[in-house]
Design a protein around this motif. Structure first.
Motif, short mmCIF file in Angstrom:
data_model
loop_
_atom_site.label_atom_id
_atom_site.label_comp_id
_atom_site.label_asym_id
_atom_site.label_seq_id
_atom_site.Cartn_x
_atom_site.Cartn_y
_atom_site.Cartn_z
N GLU A 196 0.70 -1.33 0.26
CA GLU A 196 0.42 0.35 -0.07
C GLU A 196 0.94 1.42 0.19
O GLU A 196 2.24 1.33 0.57
CB GLU A 196 -1.17 -0.13 1.38
CG GLU A 196 -1.99 -1.28 1.69
CD GLU A 196 -2.74 -1.35 -0.04
OE1 GLU A 196 -3.42 -2.14 -0.04
OE2 GLU A 196 -3.21 -0.32 -0.01
N LEU A 197 0.28 2.24 -0.91
CA LEU A 197 1.39 3.92 -1.24
C LEU A 197 0.64 4.28 -0.20
O LEU A 197 -0.93 4.23 -0.36
CB LEU A 197 1.91 4.08 -2.52
CG LEU A 197 2.47 2.64 -3.12
CD1 LEU A 197 2.57 3.19 -4.35
CD2 LEU A 197 3.78 2.91 -2.73
N ASP A 198 1.03 5.44 0.80
CA ASP A 198 0.30 6.85 0.77
C ASP A 198 -0.49 7.54 0.19
O ASP A 198 -0.29 7.56 -0.96
CB ASP A 198 1.16 7.62 2.18
CG ASP A 198 2.67 7.71 1.14
OD1 ASP A 198 3.77 7.09 1.21
OD2 ASP A 198 2.33 9.12 0.55
N ALA A 199 -1.37 8.05 0.43
CA ALA A 199 -2.27 9.42 -0.45
C ALA A 199 -1.11 10.17 -1.27
O ALA A 199 -1.32 10.62 -2.28
CB ALA A 199 -2.94 10.07 0.16
N HIS A 200 -0.19 10.71 -0.74
CA HIS A 200 1.00 11.58 -1.22
C HIS A 200 2.08 11.00 -2.41
O HIS A 200 1.45 11.84 -2.92
CB HIS A 200 1.60 12.36 0.29
CG HIS A 200 2.83 13.47 -0.55
ND1 HIS A 200 2.49 14.63 -1.59
CD2 HIS A 200 4.38 13.26 -0.32
CE1 HIS A 200 3.62 15.09 -1.77
NE2 HIS A 200 4.96 14.15 -1.13
N PHE A 201 1.99 10.02 -2.14
CA PHE A 201 2.86 8.70 -2.75
C PHE A 201 1.84 9.05 -3.92
O PHE A 201 2.14 9.01 -5.39
CB PHE A 201 3.28 7.90 -2.64
CG PHE A 201 4.07 6.92 -2.93
CD1 PHE A 201 3.95 6.26 -3.56
CD2 PHE A 201 5.76 7.06 -3.22
CE1 PHE A 201 4.85 5.50 -5.14
CE2 PHE A 201 6.57 6.92 -4.06
CZ PHE A 201 5.94 5.59 -4.84
N LEU A 224 2.12 12.26 -5.79
CA LEU A 224 2.87 12.33 -6.90
C LEU A 224 2.79 11.67 -8.63
O LEU A 224 3.29 11.73 -9.42
CB LEU A 224 3.96 12.34 -6.29
CG LEU A 224 4.34 12.85 -5.09
CD1 LEU A 224 5.63 13.16 -4.33
CD2 LEU A 224 4.77 14.81 -5.69
N LEU A 225 2.85 10.24 -8.11
CA LEU A 225 2.42 8.98 -9.52
C LEU A 225 1.76 9.28 -10.85
O LEU A 225 2.14 9.77 -11.10
CB LEU A 225 2.31 7.87 -8.50
CG LEU A 225 3.18 6.98 -8.34
CD1 LEU A 225 2.74 5.94 -7.49
CD2 LEU A 225 4.36 6.67 -9.33
N SER A 226 -0.10 9.97 -9.73
CA SER A 226 -0.73 10.90 -11.11
C SER A 226 -0.10 11.90 -11.77
O SER A 226 -0.44 11.83 -12.84
CB SER A 226 -2.13 10.72 -10.22
OG SER A 226 -2.69 11.23 -10.39
N ARG A 227 0.38 12.76 -10.96
CA ARG A 227 0.58 13.78 -11.17
C ARG A 227 2.04 13.80 -12.40
O ARG A 227 2.16 14.18 -13.34
CB ARG A 227 1.73 14.60 -10.24
CG ARG A 227 1.84 16.12 -10.94
CD ARG A 227 2.49 17.09 -9.82
NE ARG A 227 2.31 18.58 -10.33
CZ ARG A 227 3.23 19.46 -9.48
NH1 ARG A 227 3.90 19.06 -8.53
NH2 ARG A 227 3.62 20.64 -9.65
N ALA A 228 3.04 12.41 -12.15
CA ALA A 228 4.15 12.61 -13.04
C ALA A 228 3.11 11.88 -14.07
O ALA A 228 3.76 11.89 -15.52
CB ALA A 228 4.76 11.45 -12.35
N ASP A 229 2.63 10.68 -14.02
CA ASP A 229 1.83 10.55 -15.31
C ASP A 229 1.00 11.48 -16.55
O ASP A 229 1.47 11.40 -17.68
CB ASP A 229 0.54 8.84 -15.10
CG ASP A 229 0.92 7.79 -14.28
OD1 ASP A 229 0.92 7.34 -13.64
OD2 ASP A 229 2.65 7.45 -15.12
N SER A 230 0.80 12.46 -15.58
CA SER A 230 0.08 13.37 -16.47
C SER A 230 0.65 14.82 -16.71
O SER A 230 0.99 14.26 -18.41
CB SER A 230 -0.45 14.16 -15.23
OG SER A 230 -1.35 15.39 -16.38
N THR A 253 12.41 7.08 -5.21
CA THR A 253 10.74 7.36 -5.69
C THR A 253 10.96 8.66 -5.67
O THR A 253 10.15 9.67 -5.96
CB THR A 253 10.17 6.35 -6.48
OG1 THR A 253 11.00 5.21 -6.76
CG2 THR A 253 8.40 6.62 -7.20
N ARG A 254 10.52 9.10 -4.30
CA ARG A 254 9.38 10.22 -3.62
C ARG A 254 10.28 11.22 -4.08
O ARG A 254 10.01 13.12 -4.46
CB ARG A 254 9.43 10.24 -2.41
CG ARG A 254 8.89 10.38 -1.70
CD ARG A 254 8.83 11.08 -0.21
NE ARG A 254 8.05 9.15 0.60
CZ ARG A 254 7.27 9.31 0.71
NH1 ARG A 254 5.95 10.18 0.44
NH2 ARG A 254 6.98 7.93 1.18
N LEU A 255 11.99 10.84 -3.94
CA LEU A 255 12.41 12.20 -4.06
C LEU A 255 13.08 12.60 -5.55
O LEU A 255 12.11 13.37 -6.19
CB LEU A 255 14.31 11.81 -3.68
CG LEU A 255 14.34 12.18 -2.41
CD1 LEU A 255 15.89 11.65 -2.00
CD2 LEU A 255 14.45 13.13 -1.93
#
Length: 337
Positions: free
Chosen positions: A34-39, A42-48, A175-177
């Motif tokens: 499971e990944l936290d909501a902030h992570f 960030l994934l969604s923003r990177a995909d966009s 990945t977070r960085l």
């Protein structure tokens, strides 16, 4: 080829662990990572960012090189790490054709000399087009490609941590960085976008200036290429409806009675008085430098008085401002009611 046996074994072990976990997650035997909501955000923003960067990159390539075959050729040269051959632009090719045609027709003829002037202007426009394309490729497209082929590949690889429970903590931090660096990526892309727009503005400003210079050059030499052979005499009639609209709106000064002497048929503009009821006001659209003493220099936005004389070319009018008078080109004027 030098194989690293330890690394190969380590990679195989990691792959096996991920495969086992993925299978167990599908069967419900293991707890899913499971990944936290902030992570997740960030994934969604990177995909966009990745999706829109690809679209902007592709459409900019189409804008800079509309020929699909040429784009494929440039792509192959880039993948083979070879220098892309320099291509002559369509504007430069058109200009060269005009200059070559003028050489064959005779550069001293009216048509030949005009072909040379227009050809040189087209070559300058083509060179400006090539400079704009090269500047955009270096300053705008290259950073976008670097992001897609560099940072995004690293981010994509790190996203596989969802299937690697044993290495989740370490990979999640890396990945977070990287994902938090998307904001700086946007800033960099914004700077590159400003440079692209500035290059495009410079390109269109050059096109406008070159075309305006050509228009002024053709206007100043119009009298030399087409000498007036229709000087009015006693039987001269007013222009018919086939005359140009700009000339038809200006009343013609009646011709003097008596036969015309061919040697003195041209009108001395400085000695002719304007008709009492045939003048109009006109606003000057562009600056104009007189080519000889019979013409009147103009400044943009100033108001002058204009009228027509018998036998004048329809592209010209007599203009007056203050105590100065002379021929002015109609294309540089806006006639006022």
């Amino acid at each position: 080829m030098d194989f690293n046996v330890k690394k190969l074994a380590s990679d195989a072990g990691v792959f096996f662990t991920r495969a086992v976990q993925f299978t167990e997650e599908k069967l419900g035997q293991a707890e899913k990572t499971e990944l936290d909501a902030h992570f997740e955000n960030l994934l969604s923003r990177a995909d966009s960012t990745k999706n829109w960067t690809e679209k902007i990159l592709r459409q900019t390539e189409v804008l800079l090189q509309p020929n699909p075959s040429a784009r494929i050729e440039e792509f192959l040269y880039e993948k083979l790490d070879r220098k892309i051959p320099s291509r002559i632009t369509n504007g430069e090719l058109l200009g060269q054709y005009m200059i070559d045609a003028a050489s064959e027709f005779g550069p001293g003829t009216p048509y030949g000399s005009t072909l040379i002037k227009v050809g040189e202007a087209q070559r300058r426009l083509g060179a400006a087009d090539r400079d704009f394309i090269q500047s955009s490729m270096i300053n705008f497209l290259t950073p976008l490609r670097n992001f897609l082929e560099g940072d995004w590949k690293t981010i994509s690889a790190e996203q596989e941590l969802r299937l690697a429970q044993t290495e989740f903590d370490r990979q999640a931090e890396v990945t977070r960085l990287l994902l938090e660096g998307i904001s700086s990526t946007h800033t960099n892309h914004l700077r590159c976008l400003h440079e692209f727009v500035e290059a495009q503005a410079t390109y269109y400003a050059q096109c406008y200036q070159y075309t305006l210079d050509l228009q002024k050059l053709l206007g100043s030499s119009n009298g030399e290429m087409f000498p007036s052979a229709f000087v009015g005499n006693a039987n001269t009639q007013a222009p018919t409806s086939s005359a140009s609209p700009s000339a038809a709106t200006i009343p013609v000064v009646p011709a003097l009675a008596g036969p015309c002497n061919p040697s003195t048929s041209s009108v001395a503009f400085t000695e002719v008085s304007p008709p009492s009821s045939g003048t109009r006001k006109a606003r000057v659209l562009y600056d104009y430098d007189a080519a000889d003493s019979n013409e009147l220099s103009l400044l943009a936005d100033e108001l002058i008085t204009v009228y027509s004389l018998p036998g004048m070319d329809s592209d010209w009018l007599m203009g007056e401002k203050g105590n100065k008078k002379g021929k002015v080109p109609v294309t540089y004027l806006e006639l006022l009611n």
